[in-house]
Design a protein around this motif. Sequence first.
Motif, mmCIF file in Angstrom:
data_model
loop_
_atom_site.group_PDB
_atom_site.id
_atom_site.type_symbol
_atom_site.label_atom_id
_atom_site.label_comp_id
_atom_site.label_asym_id
_atom_site.label_seq_id
_atom_site.Cartn_x
_atom_site.Cartn_y
_atom_site.Cartn_z
ATOM 1 N N ALA A 7 0.847 -1.194 0.000
ATOM 2 C CA ALA A 7 0.000 0.000 0.000
ATOM 3 C C ALA A 7 0.879 1.240 0.000
ATOM 4 N N ARG A 8 0.345 2.326 -0.578
ATOM 5 C CA ARG A 8 1.067 3.598 -0.625
ATOM 6 C C ARG A 8 0.098 4.742 -0.372
ATOM 7 N N PHE A 9 0.674 5.854 0.107
ATOM 8 C CA PHE A 9 -0.043 7.116 0.182
ATOM 9 C C PHE A 9 0.019 7.766 -1.196
ATOM 10 N N PRO A 10 -0.864 8.744 -1.509
ATOM 11 C CA PRO A 10 -0.799 9.415 -2.810
ATOM 12 C C PRO A 10 0.581 10.020 -3.114
ATOM 13 N N SER A 11 1.337 10.354 -2.085
ATOM 14 C CA SER A 11 2.672 10.922 -2.280
ATOM 15 C C SER A 11 3.688 9.887 -2.755
ATOM 16 N N GLY A 12 3.318 8.597 -2.677
ATOM 17 C CA GLY A 12 4.234 7.522 -3.022
ATOM 18 C C GLY A 12 4.882 6.884 -1.806
ATOM 19 N N GLN A 13 4.734 7.494 -0.634
ATOM 20 C CA GLN A 13 5.299 6.952 0.598
ATOM 21 C C GLN A 13 4.620 5.626 0.935
ATOM 22 N N PRO A 14 5.388 4.590 1.297
ATOM 23 C CA PRO A 14 4.782 3.308 1.644
ATOM 24 C C PRO A 14 3.969 3.395 2.931
ATOM 25 N N VAL A 15 2.873 2.649 2.984
ATOM 26 C CA VAL A 15 2.118 2.465 4.222
ATOM 27 C C VAL A 15 2.790 1.299 4.925
ATOM 28 N N ALA A 16 3.396 1.548 6.083
ATOM 29 C CA ALA A 16 4.155 0.511 6.788
ATOM 30 C C ALA A 16 4.305 0.894 8.247
ATOM 31 N N GLN A 17 4.564 -0.104 9.067
ATOM 32 C CA GLN A 17 4.901 0.165 10.455
ATOM 33 C C GLN A 17 6.266 0.861 10.469
ATOM 34 N N PRO A 18 6.493 1.752 11.420
ATOM 35 C CA PRO A 18 7.820 2.376 11.498
ATOM 36 C C PRO A 18 8.899 1.307 11.685
ATOM 37 N N ASN A 19 10.079 1.588 11.186
ATOM 38 C CA ASN A 19 11.253 0.717 11.366
ATOM 39 C C ASN A 19 11.092 -0.658 10.732
ATOM 40 N N VAL A 20 10.438 -0.722 9.581
ATOM 41 C CA VAL A 20 10.369 -1.984 8.845
ATOM 42 C C VAL A 20 11.123 -1.826 7.535
ATOM 43 N N ALA A 21 11.093 -2.864 6.723
ATOM 44 C CA ALA A 21 11.867 -2.861 5.479
ATOM 45 C C ALA A 21 11.492 -1.724 4.537
ATOM 46 N N THR A 35 -3.487 3.723 -1.473
ATOM 47 C CA THR A 35 -3.654 2.837 -2.615
ATOM 48 C C THR A 35 -3.167 1.458 -2.217
ATOM 49 N N LEU A 36 -4.027 0.456 -2.386
ATOM 50 C CA LEU A 36 -3.667 -0.941 -2.162
ATOM 51 C C LEU A 36 -3.370 -1.581 -3.507
ATOM 52 N N TYR A 37 -2.445 -2.532 -3.537
ATOM 53 C CA TYR A 37 -2.081 -3.231 -4.767
ATOM 54 C C TYR A 37 -2.290 -4.727 -4.599
ATOM 55 N N GLY A 38 -2.646 -5.392 -5.694
ATOM 56 C CA GLY A 38 -2.814 -6.837 -5.651
ATOM 57 C C GLY A 38 -2.977 -7.402 -7.048
ATOM 58 N N SER A 89 -0.558 -5.418 -17.269
ATOM 59 C CA SER A 89 -1.892 -5.866 -16.875
ATOM 60 C C SER A 89 -1.760 -7.049 -15.922
ATOM 61 N N GLY A 90 -2.640 -7.097 -14.978
ATOM 62 C CA GLY A 90 -2.575 -8.098 -13.915
ATOM 63 C C GLY A 90 -2.271 -7.474 -12.575
ATOM 64 N N LEU A 91 -1.692 -6.249 -12.565
ATOM 65 C CA LEU A 91 -1.479 -5.532 -11.315
ATOM 66 C C LEU A 91 -2.652 -4.570 -11.136
ATOM 67 N N TYR A 92 -3.388 -4.759 -10.074
ATOM 68 C CA TYR A 92 -4.564 -3.948 -9.784
ATOM 69 C C TYR A 92 -4.260 -2.982 -8.652
ATOM 70 N N GLN A 93 -5.017 -1.888 -8.628
ATOM 71 C CA GLN A 93 -4.901 -0.949 -7.515
ATOM 72 C C GLN A 93 -6.286 -0.519 -7.059
ATOM 73 N N PHE A 94 -6.368 -0.232 -5.772
ATOM 74 C CA PHE A 94 -7.594 0.241 -5.143
ATOM 75 C C PHE A 94 -7.248 1.529 -4.412
ATOM 76 N N ASN A 95 -7.762 2.657 -4.873
ATOM 77 C CA ASN A 95 -7.560 3.938 -4.203
ATOM 78 C C ASN A 95 -8.745 4.125 -3.258
ATOM 79 N N LEU A 96 -8.458 4.248 -1.974
ATOM 80 C CA LEU A 96 -9.549 4.272 -1.002
ATOM 81 C C LEU A 96 -9.201 5.087 0.229
ATOM 82 N N ARG A 97 -10.245 5.358 1.003
ATOM 83 C CA ARG A 97 -10.097 6.092 2.266
ATOM 84 C C ARG A 97 -10.209 5.098 3.418
ATOM 85 N N VAL A 98 -9.260 5.156 4.357
ATOM 86 C CA VAL A 98 -9.279 4.313 5.549
ATOM 87 C C VAL A 98 -10.440 4.777 6.432
#
Length: 129
Positions: A7-21, A35-38, A89-98
Amino acid sequence: GTNSIAARFPSGQPVAQPNVAALGGAPARPGDVITLYGTGFGATEPVFQAGELATLAARLRDPFSVTIGGVTLAPEDVSYAGLSPGSISGLYQFNLRVPLSAPDGDVPVVIRIGGLQTQSGATIPVRRQ
């Protein structure tokens, strides 16, 4: 150690716990747009063949639902669901509000389409403060 999904924010920053990969990542907050990807979400309109670049938005053709933390998102909280423009094609994205009610922690995410749903245990990290 979690099943956190891509998942990413619109800025491109990853959605992740702090101090992870995901260097520079941050947990989502209730109300954030992410944005979620799958893969494997089925037919789109227009259709792109396997291996083609999705040169424009191609929305999911079949009805779907997205649930975060047990809350099924309203249609207005999902601004786009389809192929990821500019990707193979095959990579999908979902732009959504938490959802505003999303709790702290690794929050479950389920996407349902055509009688099927995403694997159990998929999560996004959320931090209210």
